[in-house]
Enzyme design. Structure first.
Site, PDB file in Angstrom:
ATOM      1  N   CYS A   3     -35.067  44.963  -1.805  1.00 39.35           N
ATOM      2  CA  CYS A   3     -34.168  44.096  -1.330  1.00 39.35           C
ATOM      3  C   CYS A   3     -34.038  44.609   0.015  1.00 39.35           C
ATOM      4  O   CYS A   3     -34.124  45.655   0.570  1.00 39.35           O
ATOM      5  CB  CYS A   3     -33.028  44.306  -2.311  1.00 39.35           C
ATOM      6  SG  CYS A   3     -32.894  43.870  -4.001  1.00 39.35           S
ATOM      7  N   HIS A   7     -29.220  44.708 -10.942  1.00 43.08           N
ATOM      8  CA  HIS A   7     -28.596  45.980 -10.206  1.00 43.08           C
ATOM      9  C   HIS A   7     -29.408  47.257 -10.691  1.00 43.08           C
ATOM     10  O   HIS A   7     -30.064  47.243 -11.828  1.00 43.08           O
ATOM     11  CB  HIS A   7     -26.987  45.845 -10.353  1.00 43.08           C
ATOM     12  CG  HIS A   7     -26.238  44.887  -9.610  1.00 43.08           C
ATOM     13  ND1 HIS A   7     -24.945  44.917  -9.696  1.00 43.08           N
ATOM     14  CD2 HIS A   7     -26.841  43.738  -8.782  1.00 43.08           C
ATOM     15  CE1 HIS A   7     -24.613  43.938  -9.081  1.00 43.08           C
ATOM     16  NE2 HIS A   7     -25.575  43.107  -8.565  1.00 43.08           N
ATOM     17  N   GLU A  34     -28.289  49.962 -11.789  1.00 44.98           N
ATOM     18  CA  GLU A  34     -27.326  50.417 -13.124  1.00 44.98           C
ATOM     19  C   GLU A  34     -27.893  49.466 -14.082  1.00 44.98           C
ATOM     20  O   GLU A  34     -28.482  50.374 -15.149  1.00 44.98           O
ATOM     21  CB  GLU A  34     -25.988  50.351 -13.157  1.00 44.98           C
ATOM     22  CG  GLU A  34     -25.346  51.147 -11.789  1.00 44.98           C
ATOM     23  CD  GLU A  34     -25.251  49.947 -10.601  1.00 44.98           C
ATOM     24  OE1 GLU A  34     -23.997  49.909 -10.259  1.00 44.98           O
ATOM     25  OE2 GLU A  34     -26.026  49.358 -10.515  1.00 44.98           O
ATOM     26  N   CYS A  60     -20.391  47.379  -9.680  1.00 46.14           N
ATOM     27  CA  CYS A  60     -19.660  46.115  -9.751  1.00 46.14           C
ATOM     28  C   CYS A  60     -19.091  46.223 -11.320  1.00 46.14           C
ATOM     29  O   CYS A  60     -19.320  46.905 -12.252  1.00 46.14           O
ATOM     30  CB  CYS A  60     -20.539  44.952  -9.610  1.00 46.14           C
ATOM     31  SG  CYS A  60     -21.777  44.602 -10.721  1.00 46.14           S
ATOM     32  N   CYS A 115     -21.898  45.839 -14.252  1.00 46.16           N
ATOM     33  CA  CYS A 115     -22.389  47.068 -14.467  1.00 46.16           C
ATOM     34  C   CYS A 115     -21.452  48.075 -14.921  1.00 46.16           C
ATOM     35  O   CYS A 115     -21.964  48.669 -15.924  1.00 46.16           O
ATOM     36  CB  CYS A 115     -23.063  47.535 -13.127  1.00 46.16           C
ATOM     37  SG  CYS A 115     -24.541  46.692 -12.472  1.00 46.16           S
ATOM     38  N   TYR A 139     -17.828  50.339  -2.453  1.00 40.98           N
ATOM     39  CA  TYR A 139     -17.927  48.989  -1.968  1.00 40.98           C
ATOM     40  C   TYR A 139     -16.495  48.223  -2.023  1.00 40.98           C
ATOM     41  O   TYR A 139     -15.517  48.849  -2.404  1.00 40.98           O
ATOM     42  CB  TYR A 139     -18.552  48.143  -3.465  1.00 40.98           C
ATOM     43  CG  TYR A 139     -18.973  46.896  -3.225  1.00 40.98           C
ATOM     44  CD1 TYR A 139     -20.072  46.711  -2.258  1.00 40.98           C
ATOM     45  CD2 TYR A 139     -18.486  45.759  -3.839  1.00 40.98           C
ATOM     46  CE1 TYR A 139     -20.292  45.216  -2.165  1.00 40.98           C
ATOM     47  CE2 TYR A 139     -19.037  44.378  -3.921  1.00 40.98           C
ATOM     48  CZ  TYR A 139     -19.909  44.155  -2.791  1.00 40.98           C
ATOM     49  OH  TYR A 139     -20.303  42.806  -2.696  1.00 40.98           O
TER      50      TYR A 139
END
Length: 138
Positions: free
Chosen positions: A24, A68, A70, A96, A99, A117
């Site tokens: 990413c 993600h 996690e 998030c 997750c 975040y």
């Protein structure tokens, strides 16, 4: 307590190194699941197995099927003989809400993360579930 913090910082640093495996471009995230002093799973954000290793579209927006870190670590555990009941997950960024739900359902009892975040709904849900949440930011 100091010994635990020392281990937490080391595992978090290892998660940061593991994040470098991600293809990413916008953000690289790593996760390690530790139980009884052993790393039992790892993950980083990226596309599902068999997909091209491109996480963003032409407009630099993350593709909707990118997993993600996690989720990758937890689903890797599901394919092994290990389980995460009572484990700690070390994540380079706060989880998030999706997750967070996986972390709760996986029986993980402690979350250590290194970057906040903008959304806190994942952290809020973990705390509501009685999971210990530790922020070890810069």
């Amino acid at each position: 307590m100091e010994k635990q913090k020392k281990f937490d910082l080391r595992y978090l640093e290892m998660a940061r190194i593991w994040a470098q495996n991600s293809y990413c471009q916008r953000r690289q995230v790593g996760a390690l699941v530790v139980k009884n002093g052993m790393i039992i799973s790892d993950g980083y954000n990226g596309t599902p197995s068999g997909f091209e290793n491109v996480c963003e579209d032409d407009n630099n927006v993350t593709k909707p099927y990118v997993l993600h870190a996690e989720a990758n670590a937890i689903t890797k555990l599901a394919r092994s003989s290990n389980n995460s009941e009572g484990a700690t997950i070390y994540i380079t960024a706060s989880p998030c809400i999706e997750c967070a739900k996986l972390i709760i359902q996986a029986g993980i009892k402690r979350v250590v993360y290194g970057e906040k975040y903008r959304l806190t709904d994942g952290i809020d849900l973990l705390r509501r579930a009685g999971i210990e949440v530790v922020y070890l930011g810069d």
